[in-house]
Design a protein around this motif. Structure first.
Motif, PDB file in Angstrom:
ATOM      1  N   ASP A  23       8.982   3.780 -12.115  1.00 13.63           N
ATOM      2  CA  ASP A  23      10.027   3.171 -11.283  1.00 13.63           C
ATOM      3  C   ASP A  23      10.308   4.066 -10.083  1.00 13.63           C
ATOM      4  OD1 ASP A  23      11.847   5.211 -11.887  1.00 13.63           O
ATOM      5  OD2 ASP A  23      12.596   4.161 -13.643  1.00 13.63           O
ATOM      6  N   GLY A  69       3.703  -2.893  -2.253  1.00 18.23           N
ATOM      7  CA  GLY A  69       3.979  -4.034  -3.116  1.00 18.23           C
ATOM      8  C   GLY A  69       2.979  -4.219  -4.255  1.00 18.23           C
ATOM      9  N   GLN A  70       3.461  -4.887  -5.292  1.00 22.02           N
ATOM     10  CA  GLN A  70       2.636  -5.237  -6.451  1.00 22.02           C
ATOM     11  C   GLN A  70       1.371  -5.995  -6.063  1.00 22.02           C
ATOM     12  OE1 GLN A  70       2.222  -5.234  -9.682  1.00 22.02           O
ATOM     13  NE2 GLN A  70       3.882  -3.835 -10.201  1.00 22.02           N
ATOM     14  N   TYR A  73      -1.663  -3.864  -6.140  1.00 15.28           N
ATOM     15  CA  TYR A  73      -1.934  -3.106  -7.372  1.00 15.28           C
ATOM     16  C   TYR A  73      -3.438  -3.087  -7.698  1.00 15.28           C
ATOM     17  CZ  TYR A  73      -1.140  -1.679 -12.261  1.00 15.28           C
ATOM     18  OH  TYR A  73      -1.131  -1.017 -13.462  1.00 15.28           O
ATOM     19  N   HIS A 126       5.823  -1.641  -6.027  1.00 14.97           N
ATOM     20  CA  HIS A 126       7.162  -2.175  -6.258  1.00 14.97           C
ATOM     21  C   HIS A 126       7.166  -3.692  -6.408  1.00 14.97           C
ATOM     22  CE1 HIS A 126       7.332  -3.555  -2.103  1.00 14.97           C
ATOM     23  NE2 HIS A 126       6.973  -2.362  -1.682  1.00 14.97           N
ATOM     24  N   ARG A 127       8.267  -4.205  -6.894  1.00 10.96           N
ATOM     25  CA  ARG A 127       8.424  -5.660  -7.071  1.00 10.96           C
ATOM     26  C   ARG A 127       8.318  -6.344  -5.712  1.00 10.96           C
ATOM     27  NH1 ARG A 127      13.419  -7.550  -5.256  1.00 10.96           N
ATOM     28  NH2 ARG A 127      15.047  -5.963  -5.069  1.00 10.96           N
ATOM     29  N   LYS A 182       5.545 -15.926  -3.323  1.00 11.46           N
ATOM     30  CA  LYS A 182       5.457 -14.694  -2.547  1.00 11.46           C
ATOM     31  C   LYS A 182       5.688 -15.017  -1.070  1.00 11.46           C
ATOM     32  CE  LYS A 182       1.958 -11.646  -1.142  1.00 11.46           C
ATOM     33  NZ  LYS A 182       0.541 -11.439  -0.985  1.00 11.46           N
TER      34      LYS A 182
END
Ligand code: GLU
Length: 291
Positions: free
Chosen positions: A176, A225-226, A229, A252-253, A262
């Protein structure tokens, strides 16, 4: 102790939206709490889609939001020679190959396989993996096509690249934004097939430019951002191949639209410029994104 370095790296190919505001302000907050610095990088390698107007808009929006970054700003389009030098290393090490197939040819090839009842594998973004034909081309044929000025991109031979990895490939991810705990994520660059390392018209791609710049700017923490990933797998592989130090990551989310989708640059309704024109303040934006 070395200085922790964060970066916000937008592309000027559209207007910034709430998702960008979240990413930029989160980077700023994490950098401040860690006593580190924040850099701004303009990722404008796509010279056909990026414009000076969008870039000016980014600066305007970020200053309005109250983002503080350390100068100088790195603009990727000014560094093609540096990416080319790195690409040349990959070429010399035979880790990339010229990929000649056009989108139409890829589609036709995949349709043929489909007729024979086989599902063609797709990457995490849903794009079909690049067919293996060009990788198998004899050197003489490659040279002939290049001499004839056939357009081509450079693609990573992911199989050859993975074969050079001594152990499992992974990255360290923060759980986090407090950065108190981490976990190790296994990188699976194979999911992307033979990713593009340099596009037809330019000596780099998003992945290559990002890893070169993150290393060059001594970025220690990549906060993004995710949606990026899965891309981290390819970037980790490139870092290993180029012997670049890996940063730590926090994906991050995402800020979602009212319908749960999105946000996208093409939907102007959520752009920061539009919200500002509608009378919103930077504080309103922070409240909207929960920062
Ligand atoms: N330029 C990328 C984008 O705007 C972000 C790249 C990154 O943070 O690694 O989506």
């Amino acid at each position: 102790m070395t200085l922790l370095t964060f970066r916000f790296a937008p592309s000027p190919n559209g207007e910034l939206h709430l998702g960008h505001a979240y990413s930029a302000l989160l980077n700023q907050r994490m950098a401040a709490r860690a006593g580190g610095r924040l850099l701004l990088r303009i990722e404008d390698i796509d010279i056909t889609r990026c414009t000076p107007e969008f870039e000016a808009g980014i600066f305007h929006d970020l200053k309005w939001l109250g983002l503080d970054w350390q100068e100088p700003v790195r603009r990727q389009s000014e560094h093609f020679a540096e990416y080319k030098a790195v690409l040349d290393r990959l070429i010399a090490e035979e880790l990339v190959y010229p990929a000649f197939m056009s989108r139409g040819e890829i589609r036709a090839f995949i349709a043929e396989t489909g007729k024979r009842g086989r599902d063609w594998p797709r990457d995490p973004d849903g794009v079909p993996l690049y067919p293996p034909l060009d990788k198998a081309l004899p050197m003489k044929e490659r040279k002939r096509r290049i001499a004839e000025n056939a357009p081509f991109a450079w693609r990573l031979d992911v199989e050859a690249a993975m074969a050079r990895m001594p152990g499992a490939l992974s990255w360290i991810e923060f759980t986090d934004e407090t950065m108190a705990a981490t976990h190790t994520v296994e990188a699976t660059p194979q999911a992307w097939g033979d990713a593009i390392v340099a596009r037809r018209d330019i000596p780099t791609s998003y992945h290559l430019a990002v890893v070169v710049d993150d290393a060059l700017q001594q970025v220690s923490h990549v906060v993004r951002g995710q949606d990026l990933y899965a891309a981290t797998g390819v970037q980790r592989l490139l870092q290993e191949l180029l012997r670049l130090p890996p940063p730590r990551y926090f994906h991050h989310r995402l800020v979602l639209g009212p319908d749960g989708r999105k946000l996208s640059k093409s939907l102007r309704d959520t752009s920061l410029a539009a919200l500002r024109q509608a009378g919103m303040s930077p504080q309103d934006i922070r409240r909207l994104i929960g920062l």
